[in-house]
Write a protein that holds these residues in place. Structure first.
Motif, short mmCIF file in Angstrom:
data_model
loop_
_atom_site.label_atom_id
_atom_site.label_comp_id
_atom_site.label_asym_id
_atom_site.label_seq_id
_atom_site.Cartn_x
_atom_site.Cartn_y
_atom_site.Cartn_z
N HIS A 37 0.86 -1.21 0.00
CA HIS A 37 0.00 0.00 0.00
C HIS A 37 0.89 1.25 0.00
O HIS A 37 1.41 1.64 1.04
CB HIS A 37 -0.93 -0.01 1.22
CG HIS A 37 -2.02 1.01 1.15
ND1 HIS A 37 -3.35 0.70 1.28
CD2 HIS A 37 -1.99 2.36 0.94
CE1 HIS A 37 -4.09 1.80 1.17
NE2 HIS A 37 -3.28 2.83 0.97
N HIS A 57 1.45 5.23 -2.21
CA HIS A 57 0.96 6.19 -3.21
C HIS A 57 2.16 6.90 -3.83
O HIS A 57 2.72 7.82 -3.23
CB HIS A 57 0.02 7.21 -2.58
CG HIS A 57 -1.20 6.60 -1.95
ND1 HIS A 57 -2.35 6.37 -2.67
CD2 HIS A 57 -1.43 6.14 -0.70
CE1 HIS A 57 -3.25 5.81 -1.87
NE2 HIS A 57 -2.72 5.65 -0.68
N ALA A 100 -1.54 2.35 -4.39
CA ALA A 100 -2.90 2.37 -3.85
C ALA A 100 -3.75 3.49 -4.42
O ALA A 100 -4.79 3.83 -3.87
CB ALA A 100 -2.85 2.43 -2.33
N LYS A 148 -9.56 0.13 -6.82
CA LYS A 148 -9.48 0.64 -5.45
C LYS A 148 -10.73 1.44 -5.11
O LYS A 148 -11.12 2.34 -5.85
CB LYS A 148 -8.25 1.56 -5.32
CG LYS A 148 -8.18 2.39 -4.04
CD LYS A 148 -7.55 1.63 -2.89
CE LYS A 148 -7.56 2.41 -1.58
NZ LYS A 148 -6.57 3.47 -1.50
N HIS A 192 -6.25 -0.32 5.92
CA HIS A 192 -6.32 0.45 7.18
C HIS A 192 -7.14 -0.32 8.23
O HIS A 192 -6.58 -0.85 9.16
CB HIS A 192 -6.87 1.87 6.97
CG HIS A 192 -6.36 2.53 5.72
ND1 HIS A 192 -5.02 2.72 5.52
CD2 HIS A 192 -6.99 3.01 4.62
CE1 HIS A 192 -4.84 3.29 4.33
NE2 HIS A 192 -6.02 3.46 3.76
N ASP A 235 1.10 2.67 3.55
CA ASP A 235 0.44 3.90 3.12
C ASP A 235 1.47 5.00 2.86
O ASP A 235 1.25 6.18 3.14
CB ASP A 235 -0.61 4.38 4.15
CG ASP A 235 -1.76 5.14 3.49
OD1 ASP A 235 -1.75 5.27 2.24
OD2 ASP A 235 -2.64 5.62 4.21
ZN LIG Z 1 -3.67 4.90 1.06
#
Ligand SMILES: [Zn+2]
Length: 404
Positions: free
Chosen positions: A59, A61, A107, A175, A237, A309
């Protein structure tokens, strides 16, 4: 040798591999037909090393610069053109390799950065880079959380059209953002979920009709419930997940990507973020509850997958992922459980287009060699190590010396 799936290490393992793939793994000597003519001894004897699969970041970005803590600079960064965001992402690729990250599941972003990198990976003339796949723009509802990385359902009319548009853009998976995010001041997810169970289910059916997995940003138990009942492949998450929901996830083979790092970073930099002691205590409570859920999930047999993340405030690409692994260990997972979440479990569950994340015949030759066993403590992965990537050897002098 840790193969990424089994919990017992193989001592004195023999590995035969070439540039492309692993041919043999075992405690016995490899069959002669896999060796050079007349070869009796190994090319290398690395008895004081641990070998494990290269790591999978599930995950991240790529369009965001996670290391940046200054919120004004972050919003200025985001004002760049898609081309500028893409070129800012390029230098991260080789750094990830140096850190031992051999694959990234992006992600989502609406600027096409993840899709461009996924395409680049599939180009025969690609630079040195991890495997990358991407969902393109995430799917959300107009006016709700996620507009910086998603496109609204409303733009396309029928739900299936949103999925079809992503597939036409080249998305490797889909997603969803069916919920909002945690309100740090209140210490809870305050907003109603964005999507109903029926909407999630319809999007899942559409994704499946295109042969795509679907992963869902979901925090808050009401929204998590809808993601689960809608049939997504993974919950991302999952803050405030309940034990009965973990049981459902286990039974339905829905994986969990807990992403501790973005919340922990808020605690680590509370002053800079402007949080007072009440907010910090909320954040700590959330993290404690999340840690307890992670341990429970592990005991229950939920498929746990590591993802940081990266790109979120304070979560730098690569280094943030290694931090996430430490946080999972701090939460109560054993080092071997953490390693599995970053290798074999991910590789088995996430339908990547190539075979990596396991040390097994037929898998790509992408692995870590280290004298600092991660079974002692997971942070040993930050220390000096070698990465074998498609047969080429890269030395990493350790995170402290890489200046990351
Ligand atoms: Zn994310």
């Amino acid at each position: 040798m840790l193969d990424g799936v089994n919990t017992t290490p193989l001592k004195d393992a023999h590995i035969v591999y070439d540039k492309k793939q692993i041919h043999f793994v075992g405690e016995s000597s490899p069959p002669a037909d896999l060796l050079n003519t007349g070869q009796r001894e190994p090319d290398l004897n690395l008895s004081d090393y641990t070998l494990l699969p290269g790591l999978i970041e599930a995950h991240a970005h790529f369009f965001l610069e996670g290391g940046e803590l200054d919120l004004d600079k972050r919003s200025a960064y985001l004002k760049q053109t898609p081309e500028e965001l893409l070129s800012a992402a390029h230098p991260r690729l080789e750094k990830l390799i140096q850190l031992g990250v051999i694959a990234v599941r992006d992600a989502g972003d609406k600027d096409g950065v993840g899709l461009a990198l996924s395409k680049l990976y599939n180009n025969v003339k690609r630079p040195l880079m991890p495997y990358v796949d991407s969902p393109g723009a995430a799917i959300h509802h107009q006016g709700r959380y996620g507009s910086f990385m998603a496109e609204p359902i409303e733009k396309y009319g029928p739900l299936k059209k949103s999925v079809e548009a992503r597939v036409n853009d080249g998305a490797d998976r889909i997603k969803l953002i069916p919920t909002g995010i945690i309100n740090f001041k209140k210490g809870a997810v305050m907003s109603e979920p964005q999507m109903t169970t029926a909407e999630v289910a319809e999007l899942v059916t559409a994704a499946k009709s295109f042969g795509k997995q679907i992963f869902a940003h979901a925090s808050g138990d009401t929204g998590i419930e809808r993601a689960i009942d809608g049939g997504v492949d993974s919950v991302e998450h999952g803050f405030f997940v309940r034990p009965d929901q973990l049981a459902k996830m286990r039974d339905r083979q829905i994986a969990w990507v807990p992403t501790f790092a973005p919340v922990q970073e808020q605690v680590d930099h509370a002053d800079l973020m402007g949080w007072d002691s009440e907010v910090v205590s909320n954040l700590k409570k959330i993290l404690e509850q999340h840690a307890a859920s992670l341990v429970k999930a592990q005991q229950m047999g939920v498929q746990i997958i590591a993802g940081s993340d990266a790109g979120s405030v304070g979560v730098a690409h690569g280094v943030g992922f290694l931090y996430e692994l430490e946080l999972m260990e701090r939460a109560g997972l054993s080092p071997i459980a953490v390693i599995k979440s970053a290798t074999g479990t991910s590789s088995n569950r996430l339908a990547f287009k190539e075979k990596f994340g396991q040390i097994k015949p037929g898998f790509l030759s992408r692995f870590i060699l280290t004298r600092h066993s991660p079974l002692e403590k997971i942070s040993n992965l930050k220390r000096d190590k070698f990465l074998v990537f498609d047969g080429a050897v890269f030395e990493s002098s350790g995170v402290d010396k890489l200046g990351l």
